[in-house]
Design an enzyme around this catalytic site. Structure first.
Site, PDB file in Angstrom:
ATOM      1  N   LYS A  93       0.442   4.955   6.619  1.00  0.00           N
ATOM      2  CA  LYS A  93      -0.109   5.740   5.506  1.00  0.00           C
ATOM      3  C   LYS A  93       0.466   7.151   5.552  1.00  0.00           C
ATOM      4  O   LYS A  93       1.136   7.539   6.500  1.00  0.00           O
ATOM      5  CB  LYS A  93      -1.642   5.827   5.590  1.00  0.00           C
ATOM      6  N   SER A 102       0.787  -1.237   0.000  1.00  0.00           N
ATOM      7  CA  SER A 102       0.000   0.000   0.000  1.00  0.00           C
ATOM      8  C   SER A 102       0.819   1.287   0.000  1.00  0.00           C
ATOM      9  O   SER A 102       0.292   2.340  -0.338  1.00  0.00           O
ATOM     10  CB  SER A 102      -0.972   0.022   1.185  1.00  0.00           C
TER      11      SER A 102
END
Length: 196
Positions: free
Chosen positions: A102, A59
């Protein structure tokens, strides 16, 4: 007179030798105390200063790769607020002992929306080049998302393969969920050392 000086020298020599000899019990106790001290210092570092984290999944590609070993700075956010584009590690609320990594895109008080792959902050297109490719899905950010005073909007750099704030199970990330900022890559060697 010489005999008294000789006796004093002998006494000093004997006292020195006695002081140099340590009993095995004393050696063992010193070792135990040293290990306890090292353990306490290690726990303080891991709890309040930094922790090692391993990236799992794609990711955050191309910035971070699956298997990268990072040091997360846990103390910095005690003095400074997270900033836009910081890479952060945060607790995922719906699975125990699970952390996500993230990039912060939206800050407290802002409104975030994604239209045709473009991120808008308070109605203005965000200039950034962290996405690996053009973003296909807007998820819940297809509609404007208003962030509260302690909420952040986060995205993975590999936007089309990331479970992030566009997913209702992640959604807005509260300040209390943020563990720290990804700071240093310690493995693999040869990659960028300090993360940006």
């Amino acid at each position: 007179m010489e005999e008294m000086e000789e006796e004093k020298r002998e006494e000093k020599k004997a006292a020195g030798e006695a002081g140099q000899k340590k009993s095995p019990v004393r050696d063992f106790m010193e070792l135990v105390l040293t290990l306890v001290f090292v353990y306490i210092v290690s726990m303080l570092i891991v709890t309040y200063i930094g922790q090692r984290t391993i990236v799992e999944g794609p990711s955050m590609q191309n910035t971070l790769q699956d298997g990268d070993n990072l040091i997360v700075n846990k103390i910095g956010y005690r003095f400074f607020e997270p900033e836009r584009f910081d890479i952060v590690v945060f607790d995922y609320l719906y699975e125990e002992n699970t952390e996500y990594i993230k990039r912060i895109i939206g800050l407290p008080g802002e409104t975030v929306q994604i239209i045709d792959g473009t991120i808008y902050i308070d109605g203005e297109a965000l200039e950034e080049n962290f996405g690996k490719e053009e973003m296909v899905g807007a998820g819940i950010a297809a509609m404007p998302i208003e962030l509260g005073e302690d909420e952040y909007f986060v995205l993975g750099d590999n936007r089309n393969h990331s479970k992030d704030s566009r997913d209702p199970l992640v959604g807005k990330v509260k300040r209390s969920q943020i563990v720290g900022k990804a700071w240093i890559r310690i493995w693999p060697l040869g990659s960028d050392f300090v993360l940006k």
